[in-house]
Scaffold this active site. Structure first.
Site, PDB file in Angstrom:
ATOM      1  N   ASP A   1      -3.302   9.054 -10.619  1.00 27.86           N
ATOM      2  CA  ASP A   1      -3.463   7.902 -11.533  1.00 27.86           C
ATOM      3  C   ASP A   1      -2.131   7.514 -12.160  1.00 27.86           C
ATOM      4  O   ASP A   1      -1.815   6.336 -12.299  1.00 27.86           O
ATOM      5  CB  ASP A   1      -4.468   8.238 -12.638  1.00 27.86           C
ATOM      6  CG  ASP A   1      -5.905   8.116 -12.154  1.00 27.86           C
ATOM      7  OD1 ASP A   1      -6.105   7.743 -10.985  1.00 27.86           O
ATOM      8  OD2 ASP A   1      -6.820   8.409 -12.949  1.00 27.86           O
TER       9      ASP A   1
ATOM     10  N   ASN B   1      -2.771  13.019  -4.483  1.00 27.81           N
ATOM     11  CA  ASN B   1      -4.024  13.472  -5.093  1.00 27.81           C
ATOM     12  C   ASN B   1      -4.329  14.915  -4.693  1.00 27.81           C
ATOM     13  O   ASN B   1      -4.684  15.737  -5.533  1.00 27.81           O
ATOM     14  CB  ASN B   1      -5.183  12.595  -4.616  1.00 27.81           C
ATOM     15  CG  ASN B   1      -5.349  11.353  -5.465  1.00 27.81           C
ATOM     16  OD1 ASN B   1      -4.915  11.313  -6.611  1.00 27.81           O
ATOM     17  ND2 ASN B   1      -5.960  10.341  -4.901  1.00 27.81           N
TER      18      ASN B   1
ATOM     19  N   GLU C   1      -5.192   2.389  -3.682  1.00 29.94           N
ATOM     20  CA  GLU C   1      -3.735   2.386  -3.858  1.00 29.94           C
ATOM     21  C   GLU C   1      -3.128   1.133  -3.251  1.00 29.94           C
ATOM     22  O   GLU C   1      -1.986   1.123  -2.820  1.00 29.94           O
ATOM     23  CB  GLU C   1      -3.132   3.683  -3.293  1.00 29.94           C
ATOM     24  CG  GLU C   1      -2.832   3.752  -1.821  1.00 29.94           C
ATOM     25  CD  GLU C   1      -4.036   3.783  -0.878  1.00 29.94           C
ATOM     26  OE1 GLU C   1      -5.124   3.352  -1.265  1.00 29.94           O
ATOM     27  OE2 GLU C   1      -3.846   4.206   0.272  1.00 29.94           O
TER      28      GLU C   1
ATOM     29  N   ASP D   1       0.846  -1.195   0.000  1.00 33.35           N
ATOM     30  CA  ASP D   1       0.000   0.000   0.000  1.00 33.35           C
ATOM     31  C   ASP D   1       0.885   1.251   0.000  1.00 33.35           C
ATOM     32  O   ASP D   1       1.747   1.413   0.878  1.00 33.35           O
ATOM     33  CB  ASP D   1      -0.894  -0.042   1.255  1.00 33.35           C
ATOM     34  CG  ASP D   1      -1.941   1.046   1.259  1.00 33.35           C
ATOM     35  OD1 ASP D   1      -3.131   0.719   1.087  1.00 33.35           O
ATOM     36  OD2 ASP D   1      -1.570   2.223   1.452  1.00 33.35           O
TER      37      ASP D   1
HETATM   38  N1  LIG Z   1      -5.821   9.111  -8.283  1.00 34.37           N
HETATM   39  C1  LIG Z   1      -6.467   8.086  -7.731  1.00 34.37           C
HETATM   40  N2  LIG Z   1      -6.652   8.062  -6.401  1.00 34.37           N
HETATM   41  C2  LIG Z   1      -7.288   7.017  -5.836  1.00 34.37           C
HETATM   42  C3  LIG Z   1      -7.777   5.939  -6.596  1.00 34.37           C
HETATM   43  N3  LIG Z   1      -8.361   5.044  -5.763  1.00 34.37           N
HETATM   44  C4  LIG Z   1      -8.245   5.546  -4.513  1.00 34.37           C
HETATM   45  N4  LIG Z   1      -7.585   6.727  -4.539  1.00 34.37           N
HETATM   46  C5  LIG Z   1      -7.246   7.632  -3.420  1.00 34.37           C
HETATM   47  O1  LIG Z   1      -6.294   7.011  -2.569  1.00 34.37           O
HETATM   48  C6  LIG Z   1      -6.297   7.716  -1.329  1.00 34.37           C
HETATM   49  C7  LIG Z   1      -6.061   6.742  -0.213  1.00 34.37           C
HETATM   50  O2  LIG Z   1      -5.887   7.471   0.934  1.00 34.37           O
HETATM   51  P1  LIG Z   1      -5.758   6.830   2.375  1.00 34.37           P
HETATM   52  O3  LIG Z   1      -6.498   5.524   2.422  1.00 34.37           O
HETATM   53  O4  LIG Z   1      -6.141   7.888   3.357  1.00 34.37           O
HETATM   54  O5  LIG Z   1      -4.262   6.422   2.522  1.00 34.37           O
HETATM   55  P2  LIG Z   1      -2.897   7.196   2.332  1.00 34.37           P
HETATM   56  O6  LIG Z   1      -3.029   8.670   2.124  1.00 34.37           O
HETATM   57  O7  LIG Z   1      -2.144   6.465   1.277  1.00 34.37           O
HETATM   58  O8  LIG Z   1      -2.200   6.987   3.723  1.00 34.37           O
HETATM   59  P3  LIG Z   1      -1.549   5.693   4.334  1.00 34.37           P
HETATM   60  O9  LIG Z   1      -2.065   4.497   3.552  1.00 34.37           O
HETATM   61  O10 LIG Z   1      -2.009   5.654   5.732  1.00 34.37           O
HETATM   62  O11 LIG Z   1      -0.074   5.839   4.206  1.00 34.37           O
HETATM   63  C8  LIG Z   1      -7.637   8.444  -1.254  1.00 34.37           C
HETATM   64  O12 LIG Z   1      -7.394   9.825  -1.360  1.00 34.37           O
HETATM   65  C9  LIG Z   1      -8.399   7.956  -2.502  1.00 34.37           C
HETATM   66  O13 LIG Z   1      -9.210   8.970  -3.046  1.00 34.37           O
HETATM   67  C10 LIG Z   1      -7.579   6.006  -8.036  1.00 34.37           C
HETATM   68  O14 LIG Z   1      -7.976   5.108  -8.801  1.00 34.37           O
HETATM   69  N5  LIG Z   1      -6.926   7.088  -8.541  1.00 34.37           N
END
Ligand SMILES: Nc1nc2c(ncn2[C@@H]2O[C@H](COP(=O)(O)OP(=O)(O)OP(=O)(O)O)[C@@H](O)[C@H]2O)c(=O)[nH]1
Length: 342
Positions: free
Chosen positions: A236, A227, A262, A219
């Site tokens: 993306d 984002n 992610e 992850d």
């Molecule tokens: N650009 C993009 N963003 C995505 C997609 N799927 C999920 N996300 C974003 O991935 C982000 C995941 O954020 P969090 O689950 O808070 O995790 P993080 O910021 O990586 O933090 P940690 O995992 O705790 O290190 C969210 O902002 C979602 O909107 C996608 O297909 N494209």
């Protein structure tokens, strides 16, 4: 605009394309490396391995373009496969066949195109290796030879792949329609449905080979910030590049999936925990060692990984749950690290 004609033996060509089991298949680390090299060598924006399917062209490998397919009617490559030599359009604006093509007028605003047909063992064109740029260009004779040589490498690789045992195994297991529903369009990795499908298969195969099922939950760290700071499109691109890097860090028999957001889950058959952790470290390293280059900026990223080796008494899903828990620990223990499930 001039729409491409159909090759005279289109039925046979399509049949051979179908037999090759190339369309709607997951990303391939070797082809992804090759398109990256071609882009570097020629300094163009986009390089594609395009396959000409019934009514569309589908990109088996791509760099510098976000979409996975376009209609065949507007495809430059569908023109290119009508011959055997490189098909070059130096400036679309000066070419009556293409000047009003939607991909010239709108994104990706093609000005320069070069495509070399990729032939099957039977001599049928399956698609092309092609280069695209938003600026007009000319290739020198030397560059042209080099480009054709690159296409020969792709062609050779596709032929070898066709006869490989792995393809045969995949063919047995999944129809094309099933495959299609199991691919994530953004990364061209298996999606969650693919993960569920391969989880049991990998476990069975590990048992048969006297190996163990290993699961890695990977992850990206603080992905939300990407984002928020650079926009969803940049996010993306990061996901796409992460998929490429994970795929290149594992072995051909390992199954890489994007299970959601992610998060990437890798299924492996390994001898022991050491082997599993070694591959997990390789994945962690491949993300942290070099920043990801976007169009405008470079982003330094890390990934956290939870690893679990299935014990004889647990189900594959239980092993997955433990890997997920280990990932949670990796996040809690500071991120950019691998934790082995207890
Ligand atoms: N650009 C993009 N963003 C995505 C997609 N799927 C999920 N996300 C974003 O991935 C982000 C995941 O954020 P969090 O689950 O808070 O995790 P993080 O910021 O990586 O933090 P940690 O995992 O705790 O290190 C969210 O902002 C979602 O909107 C996608 O297909 N494209």
């Amino acid at each position: 605009m001039l729409s491409p004609e159909m090759p005279c033996d289109e039925v046979l060509r399509q049949q051979i394309l179908d037999d090759n089991e190339l369309v709607d298949t997951p990303a391939d680390a070797y082809l992804d490396t090759l398109v990256r090299v071609v882009r570097e060598v020629f300094g163009v924006k986009t390089v594609l391995i395009s396959l000409i399917d019934h009514d569309r062209q589908w990109f088996k490998s791509r760099i510098g373009l976000e979409i996975t397919e376009t209609p065949r009617t507007i495809s430059f490559c569908a023109h290119a496969i009508l011959g055997t030599q490189p098909f070059i359009v130096e400036d679309t604006h000066n070419d009556l066949r293409f000047h009003d093509n939607p991909v010239v007028i709108n994104n990706p605003q093609i000005r320069f195109y070069a495509g070399q047909p990729l032939l099957s063992e039977e001599g049928q064109p399956l698609g092309t290796l092609c280069m695209i740029d938003p600026e007009p260009r000319q290739l020198t004779a030397k560059q042209l030879r080099l480009f054709v040589d690159m296409a020969v490498l792709v062609e050779g690789y596709l032929k070898l792949r066709h006869v490989s045992a792995q393809t045969a195994k995949l063919r047995e297991a999944l129809s094309r329609e099933q495959r299609k529903t199991m691919l994530d369009p953004l990364t061209q990795l298996w999606n969650r449905a693919g993960l569920n499908h391969f989880l049991l298969k990998q476990e069975q195969q590990a048992d048969e080979l006297g190996l163990h099922l290993g699961v890695l939950f990977c992850d990206l760290d603080h992905f939300k910030r990407i984002n928020d700071q650079y926009g969803h499109a940049a996010g993306d691109q990061v996901l796409w590049e992460t998929a490429r890097r994970i795929n290149a860090a594992v072995r051909p028999q390992d199954i890489v999936t994007r299970s959601g957001g992610e998060e990437f889950v890798v299924l492996l058959q390994v001898h022991d925990e050491q082997e599993l952790l070694h591959i997990a470290e390789r994945i962690r390293n491949t993300l942290s060692k070099e920043p990801i280059e976007l169009d405008e900026q470079q982003l330094s990223l890390t990934i956290s990984i939870g690893a679990a080796l299935r014990t004889p008494s647990e189900t594959p899903n239980e092993a997955m749950n433990r890997a997920d828990q280990a990932l949670y620990q990796a996040k809690g223990n500071g991120r950019n690290r691998v934790e082995l499930a207890s």
